[in-house]
Design a protein around this motif. Sequence first.
Motif, PDB file in Angstrom:
ATOM      1  N   ASP A  44      -2.220 -91.642  16.179  1.00 48.37           N
ATOM      2  CA  ASP A  44      -3.062 -90.644  16.841  1.00 48.37           C
ATOM      3  C   ASP A  44      -4.287 -90.209  16.037  1.00 48.37           C
ATOM      4  O   ASP A  44      -5.215 -89.636  16.605  1.00 48.37           O
ATOM      5  CB  ASP A  44      -2.240 -89.384  17.157  1.00 48.37           C
ATOM      6  CG  ASP A  44      -1.339 -89.559  18.370  1.00 48.37           C
ATOM      7  OD1 ASP A  44      -1.137 -90.715  18.794  1.00 48.37           O
ATOM      8  OD2 ASP A  44      -0.840 -88.537  18.886  1.00 48.37           O
ATOM      9  N   GLN A  75       4.591 -84.869  15.571  1.00 46.62           N
ATOM     10  CA  GLN A  75       4.620 -84.246  16.905  1.00 46.62           C
ATOM     11  C   GLN A  75       5.980 -84.370  17.593  1.00 46.62           C
ATOM     12  O   GLN A  75       6.287 -83.615  18.510  1.00 46.62           O
ATOM     13  CB  GLN A  75       3.558 -84.874  17.810  1.00 46.62           C
ATOM     14  CG  GLN A  75       2.135 -84.559  17.390  1.00 46.62           C
ATOM     15  CD  GLN A  75       1.145 -85.417  18.151  1.00 46.62           C
ATOM     16  OE1 GLN A  75       0.949 -85.268  19.352  1.00 46.62           O
ATOM     17  NE2 GLN A  75       0.517 -86.349  17.457  1.00 46.62           N
ATOM     18  N   ALA A 112       3.977 -93.403  13.605  1.00 46.00           N
ATOM     19  CA  ALA A 112       3.102 -94.411  13.003  1.00 46.00           C
ATOM     20  C   ALA A 112       3.443 -94.608  11.529  1.00 46.00           C
ATOM     21  O   ALA A 112       3.627 -95.738  11.070  1.00 46.00           O
ATOM     22  CB  ALA A 112       1.636 -94.007  13.168  1.00 46.00           C
ATOM     23  N   ARG A 150       5.369 -82.908   7.397  1.00 42.06           N
ATOM     24  CA  ARG A 150       6.518 -82.599   8.260  1.00 42.06           C
ATOM     25  C   ARG A 150       7.011 -83.911   8.864  1.00 42.06           C
ATOM     26  O   ARG A 150       6.332 -84.497   9.726  1.00 42.06           O
ATOM     27  CB  ARG A 150       6.097 -81.642   9.379  1.00 42.06           C
ATOM     28  CG  ARG A 150       7.274 -81.187  10.226  1.00 42.06           C
ATOM     29  CD  ARG A 150       6.884 -80.071  11.172  1.00 42.06           C
ATOM     30  NE  ARG A 150       5.976 -80.514  12.209  1.00 42.06           N
ATOM     31  CZ  ARG A 150       6.017 -80.100  13.473  1.00 42.06           C
ATOM     32  NH1 ARG A 150       6.920 -79.212  13.849  1.00 42.06           N
ATOM     33  NH2 ARG A 150       5.159 -80.535  14.349  1.00 42.06           N
ATOM     34  N   GLY A 160       4.436 -88.877   8.302  1.00 42.90           N
ATOM     35  CA  GLY A 160       5.816 -89.304   8.583  1.00 42.90           C
ATOM     36  C   GLY A 160       6.169 -89.194  10.043  1.00 42.90           C
ATOM     37  O   GLY A 160       7.307 -88.922  10.408  1.00 42.90           O
ATOM     38  N   ASN A 165       9.919 -92.187  27.843  1.00 41.32           N
ATOM     39  CA  ASN A 165       9.113 -93.420  27.904  1.00 41.32           C
ATOM     40  C   ASN A 165       9.112 -94.188  26.590  1.00 41.32           C
ATOM     41  O   ASN A 165       8.207 -94.956  26.312  1.00 41.32           O
ATOM     42  CB  ASN A 165       7.673 -93.090  28.332  1.00 41.32           C
ATOM     43  CG  ASN A 165       6.994 -92.122  27.371  1.00 41.32           C
ATOM     44  OD1 ASN A 165       7.571 -91.720  26.378  1.00 41.32           O
ATOM     45  ND2 ASN A 165       5.768 -91.764  27.669  1.00 41.32           N
ATOM     46  N   ILE A 174       4.028 -92.472  21.501  1.00 35.88           N
ATOM     47  CA  ILE A 174       4.956 -92.805  20.417  1.00 35.88           C
ATOM     48  C   ILE A 174       5.027 -94.315  20.210  1.00 35.88           C
ATOM     49  O   ILE A 174       4.893 -94.822  19.088  1.00 35.88           O
ATOM     50  CB  ILE A 174       6.368 -92.275  20.743  1.00 35.88           C
ATOM     51  CG1 ILE A 174       6.355 -90.746  20.834  1.00 35.88           C
ATOM     52  CG2 ILE A 174       7.377 -92.742  19.699  1.00 35.88           C
ATOM     53  CD1 ILE A 174       7.574 -90.151  21.519  1.00 35.88           C
ATOM     54  N   VAL A 201      -1.346 -83.931   1.646  1.00 33.49           N
ATOM     55  CA  VAL A 201      -2.395 -84.615   0.901  1.00 33.49           C
ATOM     56  C   VAL A 201      -3.713 -83.913   1.211  1.00 33.49           C
ATOM     57  O   VAL A 201      -3.999 -83.598   2.366  1.00 33.49           O
ATOM     58  CB  VAL A 201      -2.481 -86.106   1.299  1.00 33.49           C
ATOM     59  CG1 VAL A 201      -3.581 -86.798   0.506  1.00 33.49           C
ATOM     60  CG2 VAL A 201      -1.149 -86.790   1.046  1.00 33.49           C
TER      61      VAL A 201
HETATM   62  P1  FAD Z   1       2.154 -87.478  14.404  1.00 36.17           P
HETATM   63  O1  FAD Z   1       3.381 -87.554  15.198  1.00 36.17           O
HETATM   64  O2  FAD Z   1       1.177 -86.389  14.680  1.00 36.17           O
HETATM   65  O3  FAD Z   1       2.580 -87.404  12.857  1.00 36.17           O
HETATM   66  C1  FAD Z   1       1.656 -87.096  11.845  1.00 36.17           C
HETATM   67  C2  FAD Z   1       2.357 -87.005  10.497  1.00 36.17           C
HETATM   68  O4  FAD Z   1       1.383 -86.791   9.484  1.00 36.17           O
HETATM   69  C3  FAD Z   1       3.318 -85.852  10.354  1.00 36.17           C
HETATM   70  O5  FAD Z   1       4.404 -86.248   9.541  1.00 36.17           O
HETATM   71  C4  FAD Z   1       2.471 -84.787   9.653  1.00 36.17           C
HETATM   72  O6  FAD Z   1       3.247 -83.812   8.971  1.00 36.17           O
HETATM   73  C5  FAD Z   1       1.722 -85.660   8.693  1.00 36.17           C
HETATM   74  N1  FAD Z   1       0.489 -85.096   8.144  1.00 36.17           N
HETATM   75  C6  FAD Z   1      -0.610 -84.626   8.798  1.00 36.17           C
HETATM   76  N2  FAD Z   1      -1.561 -84.245   7.936  1.00 36.17           N
HETATM   77  C7  FAD Z   1      -1.054 -84.494   6.685  1.00 36.17           C
HETATM   78  C8  FAD Z   1      -1.552 -84.332   5.360  1.00 36.17           C
HETATM   79  N3  FAD Z   1      -2.786 -83.853   5.098  1.00 36.17           N
HETATM   80  N4  FAD Z   1      -0.751 -84.671   4.325  1.00 36.17           N
HETATM   81  C9  FAD Z   1       0.488 -85.180   4.532  1.00 36.17           C
HETATM   82  N5  FAD Z   1       1.020 -85.370   5.762  1.00 36.17           N
HETATM   83  C10 FAD Z   1       0.246 -85.027   6.827  1.00 36.17           C
HETATM   84  N6  FAD Z   1       4.488 -89.479  23.355  1.00 36.17           N
HETATM   85  C11 FAD Z   1       5.283 -90.307  24.062  1.00 36.17           C
HETATM   86  O7  FAD Z   1       5.168 -91.527  23.944  1.00 36.17           O
HETATM   87  N7  FAD Z   1       6.231 -89.790  24.908  1.00 36.17           N
HETATM   88  C12 FAD Z   1       6.433 -88.460  25.089  1.00 36.17           C
HETATM   89  O8  FAD Z   1       7.296 -88.046  25.879  1.00 36.17           O
HETATM   90  C13 FAD Z   1       5.612 -87.577  24.332  1.00 36.17           C
HETATM   91  N8  FAD Z   1       5.728 -86.229  24.484  1.00 36.17           N
HETATM   92  C14 FAD Z   1       4.972 -85.401  23.709  1.00 36.17           C
HETATM   93  C15 FAD Z   1       5.166 -84.023  23.826  1.00 36.17           C
HETATM   94  C16 FAD Z   1       4.470 -83.148  23.028  1.00 36.17           C
HETATM   95  C17 FAD Z   1       4.719 -81.664  23.157  1.00 36.17           C
HETATM   96  C18 FAD Z   1       3.508 -83.658  22.093  1.00 36.17           C
HETATM   97  C19 FAD Z   1       2.741 -82.720  21.195  1.00 36.17           C
HETATM   98  C20 FAD Z   1       3.285 -85.025  22.007  1.00 36.17           C
HETATM   99  C21 FAD Z   1       4.001 -85.918  22.807  1.00 36.17           C
HETATM  100  N9  FAD Z   1       3.815 -87.300  22.747  1.00 36.17           N
HETATM  101  C22 FAD Z   1       4.627 -88.138  23.466  1.00 36.17           C
HETATM  102  C23 FAD Z   1       2.778 -87.898  21.864  1.00 36.17           C
HETATM  103  C24 FAD Z   1       3.420 -88.453  20.569  1.00 36.17           C
HETATM  104  O9  FAD Z   1       4.233 -87.441  19.993  1.00 36.17           O
HETATM  105  C25 FAD Z   1       2.344 -88.918  19.615  1.00 36.17           C
HETATM  106  O10 FAD Z   1       1.539 -89.912  20.213  1.00 36.17           O
HETATM  107  C26 FAD Z   1       2.941 -89.500  18.313  1.00 36.17           C
HETATM  108  O11 FAD Z   1       3.804 -88.572  17.688  1.00 36.17           O
HETATM  109  C27 FAD Z   1       1.842 -89.922  17.351  1.00 36.17           C
HETATM  110  O12 FAD Z   1       2.417 -90.378  16.164  1.00 36.17           O
HETATM  111  P2  FAD Z   1       1.632 -90.359  14.786  1.00 36.17           P
HETATM  112  O13 FAD Z   1       2.611 -90.877  13.784  1.00 36.17           O
HETATM  113  O14 FAD Z   1       0.334 -91.034  14.931  1.00 36.17           O
HETATM  114  O15 FAD Z   1       1.282 -88.824  14.493  1.00 36.17           O
END
Ligand code: FAD
Length: 311
Positions: free
Chosen positions: A278, A37, A12, A33, A9, A46, A287, A79
């Motif tokens: 990611d 991130q 992506a 959660r 959630g 950004n 993001i 999961v």
């Molecule tokens: P995530 O945000 O990692 O979300 C993953 C999701 O999957 C979560 O809901 C998690 O709970 C869930 N999940 C994981 N494993 C399981 C499982 N087994 N079962 C069920 N659910 C699961 N990017 C920017 O563009 N600008 C910024 O300023 C920026 N600042 C950042 C600052 C910090 C401190 C961090 C850590 C990252 C930052 N980023 C920033 C990077 C950005 O947050 C990530 O690129 C983005 O959140 C990736 O999105 P995602 O949906 O792929 O993964």
Amino acid sequence: PFDVLVVGGGPAGSAAAIYAARKGIRTGIVAERFGGQLMDTLSIENFISVKETEGPKLTAALEEHVKSYEVDVMPLQRVEKLVPAEQPGGLATLHLANGATLQSRAVIVATGARWREMNVPGEREYRNKGVAYCPHCDGPLFKGKRVAVIGGGNSGVEAAIDLAGIVGHVTLLEFDKQMRADAVLQRKLLSLPNVTVILQAQTTEVTGGADGKVNALKYTDRATGESHTVELEGIFVQIGLVPNTEWLKGSIELTKYGEIPVDARCETGTHGVFGAGDATTVPYKQIIIAMGEGSKAAISAFDYLIRTSAP
Ligand code: FAD
């Protein structure tokens, strides 16, 4: 069963759920959660078209947007296993930690990643107060200041080169006797006037001042055993981004880094399973990129559904 089930959630997964639901197909989202991130992020500058926002605020907006569609939202659920469909069009099964199982014709994996931490005193305390993980995100906050980059692999050296153009001075600390980055990157780094490289350095502590922000980093010279202090305002930890894909081992193909290999359509090597954000091999973890990938994965999944028939 679902037509599309999204795991994750974050940016992506949320984008994937919205794009899938807008096709009028039965969509669900399972997330440990919500926000991912984003929930660890303070200032975001950004996310194009929004000059400045904060992680929890963007998370609330994502959740509201997802819930405005007919999406079965299953928060706080982890999961543990994916069993892909036996043939195209068949049902994949997801096993949850609470013992339940869910079935869907298409699965979009968007479980994100986590930054590897140094695990030294002060690192957590000063996170977002000088300790940073993403140079593309936080580099400009340290304009003209002194920063360190921890790690001399490709990401560390790239970060140091990037930051050297923005900040006043960069100290790169490498644990080993030599940096592991590609030679061309190392040459570029060493040609920069405002960069110092320290080898065989083991970071031991992050310290802060009365203002609650980072003021120095302590390390031990592994060759001599002596302890040193570097005064600075920022520390970029670049010792690895770990994909949250341990639960997929043995179910679908992963790279040696644990990333889900995806093509330009977010297809994995397994029919009915798509990857986004990611957790995948998509370069540049951001993001806005994760949201684009989630949207792409949902359209790809829809395309797959209309080309295959239900069992
Ligand atoms: P995530 O945000 O990692 O979300 C993953 C999701 O999957 C979560 O809901 C998690 O709970 C869930 N999940 C994981 N494993 C399981 C499982 N087994 N079962 C069920 N659910 C699961 N990017 C920017 O563009 N600008 C910024 O300023 C920026 N600042 C950042 C600052 C910090 C401190 C961090 C850590 C990252 C930052 N980023 C920033 C990077 C950005 O947050 C990530 O690129 C983005 O959140 C990736 O999105 P995602 O949906 O792929 O993964």
